[in-house]
Design a protein around this motif. Sequence first.
Motif, PDB file in Angstrom:
ATOM      1  N   ILE A 104       0.854  -1.183   0.000  1.00 19.09           N
ATOM      2  CA  ILE A 104       0.000   0.000   0.000  1.00 19.09           C
ATOM      3  C   ILE A 104       0.891   1.234   0.000  1.00 19.09           C
ATOM      4  O   ILE A 104       1.773   1.375   0.848  1.00 19.09           O
ATOM      5  N   ILE A 105       0.643   2.112  -0.973  1.00 24.88           N
ATOM      6  CA  ILE A 105       1.399   3.358  -1.096  1.00 24.88           C
ATOM      7  C   ILE A 105       0.502   4.508  -0.665  1.00 24.88           C
ATOM      8  O   ILE A 105      -0.628   4.618  -1.122  1.00 24.88           O
ATOM      9  N   PHE A 106       1.031   5.367   0.197  1.00 22.66           N
ATOM     10  CA  PHE A 106       0.261   6.502   0.707  1.00 22.66           C
ATOM     11  C   PHE A 106       0.613   7.788  -0.024  1.00 22.66           C
ATOM     12  O   PHE A 106       1.761   8.000  -0.439  1.00 22.66           O
TER      13      PHE A 106
ATOM     14  N   LYS B  36       7.664   4.873   8.259  1.00 21.20           N
ATOM     15  CA  LYS B  36       8.337   6.046   8.803  1.00 21.20           C
ATOM     16  C   LYS B  36       7.589   7.294   8.341  1.00 21.20           C
ATOM     17  O   LYS B  36       7.322   7.451   7.142  1.00 21.20           O
ATOM     18  N   GLN B  37       7.239   8.169   9.299  1.00 18.86           N
ATOM     19  CA  GLN B  37       6.594   9.437   8.944  1.00 18.86           C
ATOM     20  C   GLN B  37       7.539  10.573   9.286  1.00 18.86           C
ATOM     21  O   GLN B  37       7.890  10.767  10.452  1.00 18.86           O
ATOM     22  N   LEU B  43       4.470   9.572   4.621  1.00 17.21           N
ATOM     23  CA  LEU B  43       4.488   8.226   5.202  1.00 17.21           C
ATOM     24  C   LEU B  43       5.103   7.257   4.201  1.00 17.21           C
ATOM     25  O   LEU B  43       4.615   7.104   3.091  1.00 17.21           O
ATOM     26  N   LYS B  44       6.171   6.571   4.637  1.00 23.67           N
ATOM     27  CA  LYS B  44       6.867   5.683   3.716  1.00 23.67           C
ATOM     28  C   LYS B  44       7.048   4.312   4.347  1.00 23.67           C
ATOM     29  O   LYS B  44       7.491   4.213   5.493  1.00 23.67           O
ATOM     30  N   VAL B  88       8.598   9.877  13.260  1.00 24.74           N
ATOM     31  CA  VAL B  88       7.647   9.027  13.975  1.00 24.74           C
ATOM     32  C   VAL B  88       7.578   7.703  13.229  1.00 24.74           C
ATOM     33  O   VAL B  88       7.365   7.687  12.011  1.00 24.74           O
ATOM     34  N   TYR B  89       7.776   6.624  13.940  1.00 23.26           N
ATOM     35  CA  TYR B  89       7.761   5.295  13.347  1.00 23.26           C
ATOM     36  C   TYR B  89       6.447   4.612  13.729  1.00 23.26           C
ATOM     37  O   TYR B  89       6.101   4.517  14.909  1.00 23.26           O
TER      38      TYR B  89
END
Lengths: 116, 117
Positions: A104-106, B36-37, B43-44, B88-89
């Motif tokens: 899922i990509i955000f 990870k944000q 968000l990644k 933030v994780y």
Amino acid sequence: AQSVAQPEDQVNVAEGNPLTVKCTYSVSGNPYLFWYVQYPNRGLQFLLKYITGDNLVKGSYGFEAEFNKSQTSFHLKKPSALVSDSALYFCAVRDRTYSSASKIIFGSGTRLSIRP
Amino acid sequence: DTAVSQTPKYLVTQMGNDKSIKCEQNLGHDTMYWYKQDSKKFLKIMFSYNNKELIINETVPNRFSPKSPDKAHLNLHINSLELGDSAVYFCASSQRGRGFSGANVLTFGAGSRLTVL
């Protein structure tokens, strides 16, 4: 490669007015599409998803989203905004491959601010 | 009961230190993730485990090492912390499946805010 774009960093709406948060996507084939919401200092919460069928999907807290295949869009909507809707909203996409590596990509998120 | 719980919630440490973040889910899900944000809220995905098997490993420095002792737990260990690791994780879990059930919904933890000084 799949991707998702949220063109607006911030959306400001007066309470009681309709709101729209935009999302466009790029994926091979038909996608699964999602909306998540993040309140301050919290994790993301699921709002709604599109799998197949009716292009209008209804979700939590009175939100709905419309899948438009020709425009590759999945905009989030609500007929009447509440101050409590103020939060960060994320659109997400996943392809329909059966690969375990499908992910899922955000999008980059849109901050929704509802003024009283 | 919290569905996805992460500890610690806040972590402040010096550059060069090693730290770990733990995650546990009680939903019976078979897949867990680390996201990870960054400071801009982007968000990644970093890693994903399915039934204790690593299935997604994005371009993440070798200093980051996930470990899944069982399908209810996914821990993240970070060696030689750098300033850029401040973020933030988020841990998340889902139940994978084929067909329409493959539209799996992620359940997120509340996040662990890491600050590297």
